[in-house]
Design a protein around this motif. Sequence first.
Motif, short mmCIF file in Angstrom:
data_model
loop_
_atom_site.label_atom_id
_atom_site.label_comp_id
_atom_site.label_asym_id
_atom_site.label_seq_id
_atom_site.Cartn_x
_atom_site.Cartn_y
_atom_site.Cartn_z
N ILE A 1 -5.64 -3.19 1.73
CA ILE A 1 -6.12 -2.37 0.62
C ILE A 1 -5.39 -2.75 -0.66
N ASP A 2 -4.07 -2.94 -0.56
CA ASP A 2 -3.29 -3.37 -1.73
C ASP A 2 -3.83 -4.67 -2.28
N LYS B 1 1.13 -0.05 13.37
CA LYS B 1 1.19 -1.43 12.86
C LYS B 1 -0.13 -1.82 12.22
N TYR B 2 -1.22 -1.45 12.88
CA TYR B 2 -2.54 -1.74 12.33
C TYR B 2 -2.72 -1.05 10.98
N TYR B 3 -2.37 0.22 10.90
CA TYR B 3 -2.57 0.95 9.64
C TYR B 3 -1.66 0.42 8.53
N ARG B 4 -0.46 -0.05 8.88
CA ARG B 4 0.38 -0.67 7.85
C ARG B 4 -0.26 -1.97 7.36
N TRP B 5 -0.86 -2.73 8.29
CA TRP B 5 -1.58 -3.96 7.90
C TRP B 5 -2.78 -3.61 7.02
N LEU B 6 -3.54 -2.59 7.42
CA LEU B 6 -4.69 -2.18 6.64
C LEU B 6 -4.26 -1.72 5.24
N ASP B 7 -3.13 -1.07 5.14
CA ASP B 7 -2.60 -0.64 3.85
C ASP B 7 -2.32 -1.87 2.96
N ASP C 1 -13.26 -1.47 -4.87
CA ASP C 1 -12.97 -0.08 -5.21
C ASP C 1 -13.49 0.88 -4.15
N PHE C 2 -14.73 0.67 -3.73
CA PHE C 2 -15.34 1.56 -2.74
C PHE C 2 -14.51 1.59 -1.45
N PHE C 3 -14.23 0.41 -0.92
CA PHE C 3 -13.50 0.38 0.34
C PHE C 3 -12.04 0.78 0.18
N TRP D 1 -10.84 3.55 2.56
CA TRP D 1 -9.82 3.13 3.53
C TRP D 1 -8.48 3.80 3.26
N ARG D 2 -8.10 3.91 1.99
CA ARG D 2 -6.80 4.51 1.65
C ARG D 2 -6.73 5.93 2.19
#
Length: 185
Positions: free
Chosen positions: A169-170, A160-166, A107-109, A113-114
């Motif tokens: 998070i999911d 691309k990195y931020y889509r991966w990070l998204d 939850d925290f991250f 991150w989101r």
Amino acid sequence: MDELAGLTEEQRTKLLQTRRRVIESIGKNMDLYGITLSIGHLYGNMYFNQEPVTLDEMSQTMGMSKTSMSTGMRTLHDLKMINKVWGKGSRKDLYEVVPDWHQNFADFFSIKWRKAVEQNMNVLARSLKEIDGYIESSAEEAEYVKVLESDKAKIEDALKYYRWLDKLIDSFESGDIYKFLPKEE
């Protein structure tokens, strides 16, 4: 601290010393992630409580003002690390720790991150649009266009990195991460 009532003074002292060490460690750990040391200590203290507590009780336990305590509780509640609970016969808000450290981490991250992903993707998308406009209006200026194309490629890599990070998070939010890294039972 009713659970300590039946202990000898020596037992209480040893137990409280051990708890203080853990609480200090929790505070320092949370401080690394941008949560104030005092809020980390608040969570650590609440972690060892056997029953839900009020702001007044935690304020007295920690020697903090009710205003500071309220801010700390709100922060922990917003991070989904504590819950507000109902207590029979009590008109005051009661709080208890969410004891699932895996879920607290997720939850925290996810929350942090989101927010970062959304902000950075918006900035990068806006920058790409600007660069495309510069490229279109500067077609005859080969050197400038070359630099713009290089910057555009770098920004696309960042996206691309931020889509991966998204997606990561999911996976935290859905619990799918535990398929790859199972919780220790």
